[in-house]
Write a protein that holds these residues in place. Structure first.
Motif, short mmCIF file in Angstrom:
data_model
loop_
_atom_site.label_atom_id
_atom_site.label_comp_id
_atom_site.label_asym_id
_atom_site.label_seq_id
_atom_site.Cartn_x
_atom_site.Cartn_y
_atom_site.Cartn_z
N HIS A 69 -19.73 2.87 4.35
CA HIS A 69 -19.02 3.10 5.61
C HIS A 69 -17.57 3.39 5.30
CE1 HIS A 69 -22.43 0.76 7.36
NE2 HIS A 69 -22.24 1.58 8.37
N CYS A 71 -13.75 4.33 7.23
CA CYS A 71 -12.92 4.56 8.42
C CYS A 71 -11.48 4.76 7.97
CB CYS A 71 -12.98 3.37 9.37
SG CYS A 71 -14.53 3.19 10.27
N PRO A 145 -9.31 5.73 14.40
CA PRO A 145 -9.95 5.92 13.09
C PRO A 145 -11.05 6.99 13.11
CG PRO A 145 -9.76 3.59 13.60
CD PRO A 145 -9.37 4.34 14.84
N CYS A 147 -14.40 7.77 11.39
CA CYS A 147 -15.38 6.98 10.63
C CYS A 147 -16.58 7.83 10.26
CB CYS A 147 -15.87 5.77 11.44
SG CYS A 147 -14.58 4.55 11.77
N SER A 149 -20.46 7.44 7.76
CA SER A 149 -21.27 6.59 6.89
C SER A 149 -22.41 7.41 6.30
CB SER A 149 -21.80 5.37 7.65
OG SER A 149 -22.62 5.78 8.71
#
Ligand SMILES: *[C@@H]1O[C@H](CO)[C@@H](O)[C@H](O)[C@H]1NC(C)=O
Ligand SMILES: *[C@@H]1O[C@H](CO)[C@@H](O)[C@H](O)[C@H]1NC(C)=O
Ligand SMILES: *[C@@H]1O[C@H](CO)[C@@H](O)[C@H](O)[C@H]1NC(C)=O
Ligand SMILES: *[C@@H]1O[C@H](CO)[C@@H](O)[C@H](O)[C@H]1NC(C)=O
Length: 241
Positions: A69, A71, A145, A147, A149
């Protein structure tokens, strides 16, 4: 051994489905298995040029590969995106100078003279997260942010694996000109150290500088003094658990 292409082909391949990849002198990265789902590594940092960066790494649900992940917010807008980011060989240390992090995590000695071909991620430097999964886009400059993943099939949470990311490594966010904007250490925030630190062969997960990558006999011998020391500290700490 068998590196199959030139940078010319790599450029041409951008629009084609042709795989044009450079294999490291120790071969392609194998897919990793058995990554523990109860182990989490994290890097959290900021600098004058990056308001905040947060990454975590844990075993994918089936143990195949590592779930990542990411961010990032507030990258200095005077350096427009995209922004590459990587796992680097060494910790930042106390100086907050990202130069200390050395080169990219590259246990198969592939170096970065030819850019990663994301259609053949096993050929990329193991630490080249943005090469395999995409740069951070210009939106990472915003206050909110950005982000993303993904599962990276080639990272490992097993200390006996060459692609282990817990061996005193770090994350660096770059601008498009490769300038290091911010960096932070990868640390274990939860999980059983006895799982991740099981390997007594930890020193063979050597720092992977790209300065001597072409010497095929040199793989295991390329061990930086400072990182070896850190490795031993980590290994010793792991044995306590
Ligand atoms: C980078 O790695 C490739 C593949 O192993 C090798 O052919 C090349 O010489 C290396 N380049 C440098 C600058 O080390
Ligand atoms: C990892 O980061 C993501 C995104 O910020 C977050 O949702 C998740 O809870 C984090 N996982 C752990 C184990 O901290
Ligand atoms: C952004 O980076 C530029 C170039 O390094 C610098 O001059 C400027 O002060 C930075 N801006 C902020 C808000 O940090
Ligand atoms: C970081 O370290 C490098 C190498 O020692 C040095 O050249 C550079 O000036 C340092 N940068 C800062 C901002 O201190």
């Amino acid at each position: 051994m068998h590196f199959s292409t030139s940078s010319v082909l790599a450029a041409v391949a951008a629009g084609a489905s042709t795989v044009s990849a450079l294999t490291g002198s120790l071969g392609d990265a194998p897919k990793t298995t058995g990554n523990p789902t109860d182990v989490v590594y994290e890097a959290k940092f900021s600098s004058a040029q990056v308001k905040s960066a947060y990454l975590n790494f844990t075993g994918a649900p089936d143990g195949n590969g590592v779930l990542v992940h990411v961010c990032v917010s507030g990258v200095n807008a005077s350096t427009p995106g995209p922004y590459p980011y990587h796992i680097h060989d060494f910790v930042v240390g106390s100086g907050e100078n990202c130069t200390a992090t050395g080169a990219h995590l590259d246990p198969y000695l592939r170096n970065d003279t030819v850019a990663c071909d994301s259609t053949a991620p096993q050929t990329c430097q193991v630490g080249d997260l943005s090469g395999k999964h995409g740069d951070l886009p210009a939106e990472a400059a915003l206050d909110t942010p950005y982000c993303t993943s993904y599962t990276d099939d080639f990272l490992s949470l097993d200390a006996s694996n060459k692609a282990f990311i817990g061996n005193a490594r770090s994350i660096v966010v770059h601008n498009i000109n490769k300038v290091r904007l911010a960096c932070g250490d990868l640390t274990m925030v939860s999980g059983s150290a006895s799982v991740a630190g099981a390997g007594s062969s930890t020193p063979s997960t050597s720092p992977t500088t790209s300065s001597t990558p072409a010497v095929s006999t040199g793989g295991a011998a390329v061990i930086g003094v400072s990182s070896l020391a850190l490795t031993i500290v980590v290994g010793a700490a792991a044995m306590l658990f």
